[in-house]
Every structure is written in C-alpha cells, then in structure tokens.
Design a protein around this motif. Structure first.
Motif, short mmCIF file in Angstrom:
data_model
loop_
_atom_site.label_atom_id
_atom_site.label_comp_id
_atom_site.label_asym_id
_atom_site.label_seq_id
_atom_site.Cartn_x
_atom_site.Cartn_y
_atom_site.Cartn_z
N ALA A 86 21.62 51.86 72.64
CA ALA A 86 21.84 52.71 71.73
C ALA A 86 20.87 53.89 71.78
O ALA A 86 20.98 55.10 71.64
CB ALA A 86 21.74 52.17 70.13
N ALA A 87 19.53 53.39 71.77
CA ALA A 87 18.46 54.36 72.19
C ALA A 87 18.68 55.33 73.28
O ALA A 87 18.38 56.47 73.42
CB ALA A 87 17.04 53.54 72.39
N ASP A 88 18.84 54.64 74.55
CA ASP A 88 19.31 55.44 75.86
C ASP A 88 20.27 56.23 75.60
O ASP A 88 20.24 57.69 75.80
CB ASP A 88 19.78 54.69 76.70
N GLN A 89 21.50 56.21 74.75
CA GLN A 89 22.67 57.07 74.62
C GLN A 89 22.13 58.02 73.58
O GLN A 89 22.45 59.34 73.83
CB GLN A 89 23.78 56.46 73.88
N ALA A 90 21.28 57.84 72.57
CA ALA A 90 20.89 58.96 71.57
C ALA A 90 19.75 59.99 72.41
O ALA A 90 19.88 61.20 72.07
CB ALA A 90 20.08 58.22 70.54
N ALA A 91 18.96 59.41 73.20
CA ALA A 91 18.15 60.05 73.86
C ALA A 91 18.86 61.13 75.00
O ALA A 91 18.59 62.23 75.03
CB ALA A 91 16.94 59.52 74.71
N LEU A 92 19.63 60.51 75.56
CA LEU A 92 20.72 61.28 76.66
C LEU A 92 21.26 62.37 75.71
O LEU A 92 21.34 63.62 76.26
CB LEU A 92 21.49 60.33 77.42
N GLU A 93 21.98 62.20 74.74
CA GLU A 93 22.69 63.04 73.96
C GLU A 93 21.67 64.19 73.43
O GLU A 93 21.91 65.38 73.45
CB GLU A 93 23.54 62.16 72.96
N THR A 94 20.51 63.85 73.00
CA THR A 94 19.78 64.76 72.29
C THR A 94 19.43 65.79 73.65
O THR A 94 19.22 66.95 73.50
CB THR A 94 18.53 64.18 71.99
N CYS A 95 19.17 65.33 74.61
CA CYS A 95 18.51 66.13 76.05
C CYS A 95 19.85 67.08 76.50
O CYS A 95 19.61 68.22 76.66
CB CYS A 95 17.99 65.11 76.99
N ARG A 96 20.80 66.29 76.44
CA ARG A 96 22.13 67.16 76.61
C ARG A 96 22.44 68.34 75.99
O ARG A 96 23.07 69.32 76.36
CB ARG A 96 23.47 66.23 77.14
N ASN A 97 22.16 68.18 74.68
CA ASN A 97 22.36 69.07 73.61
C ASN A 97 21.60 70.45 74.09
O ASN A 97 21.90 71.58 73.51
CB ASN A 97 22.45 68.60 72.16
#
Length: 143
Positions: free
Chosen positions: A48-59
C-alpha cells in the motif's frame, strides 16, 4: 522534528500523504522519477505504501515514470540526490538510507554515496554538486 501525515518536500514542492495511526507495524516508501518525488508513510502494508508513493510521484511527473527509491518499516528513510555531468548533459544520482531517526537515515545514505565533494570522474565528466537531501520520511513509530 515532528512528522505529520502530510509532508511538504522543499526540493520538489510535492506532497506525500499517508494514513494516520501510530501502533503496530507501519510502512512507507519514497518514489522518484523525472526529477519528481512521491512519498507515503504510516501505511499498514508495504504494498500500500509503495502504490501510494508511486501514484503521488506519477501525478507530478509528466512522463509518468517513477520507481521506488527506498522502503521503510517502523523507521525513517531518506533519498539523497547528487547531480553528475555525463556525456549527454547532467543526470541525477539517487542514494537511499534508512535508520531509526532522520539523521541516522541521512548518514546511512551519505555513507553509501561515498565522498561528498565535487570531483572529476574521467568517464562521466564529474559530479556537479554535492549530495542534497531530496526527501526524508518517518513512520509515526520510528525510533
């Protein structure tokens, strides 16, 4: 230094958002890509932490290409950036570190990077700037 669920990252102006709980195992991650960073902390699972960090970066990244630079579990993590001159221009190098405190995590990353000075590098052209802390995060139960 007090950490909250939302942290401003001065190097890039990004936000990292995590859930708010301080008990049990907590996870976090810092993702980097295209000179952008995304973070997440205080998540119940590493996934969950990985996915949230990746999503924030991609946005925040026009190319949408990001990768996890460091993961944390009940601790602090830091990403240090050093810019280097290459045959094709300049390029960022990232090094991560972990530890029970922000200072310990930064010391770990800098130790891995080695000498932190502007230096010539025959094949690459040289280091343009000493390493700077790109981002630091801690779970609520770190230390």
């Amino acid at each position: 230094m007090k950490y909250t669920a939302v942290t401003l990252i001065s190097a890039s102006g990004m936000l990292g958002i995590g859930t708010a709980h301080a008990a049990g195992d907590l996870y976090g991650a810092i993702a980097v890509g295209g000179f952008r960073v995304g973070e997440a902390f205080d998540y119940p699972t590493q996934y969950a932490a990985d996915q949230a960090a990746l999503e924030t970066c991609r946005n925040q990244n026009a190319t949408g290409t990001c990768s996890i630079a460091t993961r944390i579990h009940n601790e602090c993590g830091v990403v240090v950036e050093r810019d280097a001159k290459t045959l094709f221009g300049s390029s960022p190098w990232y090094m991560s570190g972990n530890g029970p405190t922000p200072a310990a995590a930064e010391a770990d990353a800098r130790k891995k990077f080695g000498v932190d000075t502007t230096q010539p590098m025959p094949m690459l052209g040289g280091v343009l700037e000493p390493g700077v802390v790109l981002d630091t995060i801690c779970t609520s139960n770190a230390g």
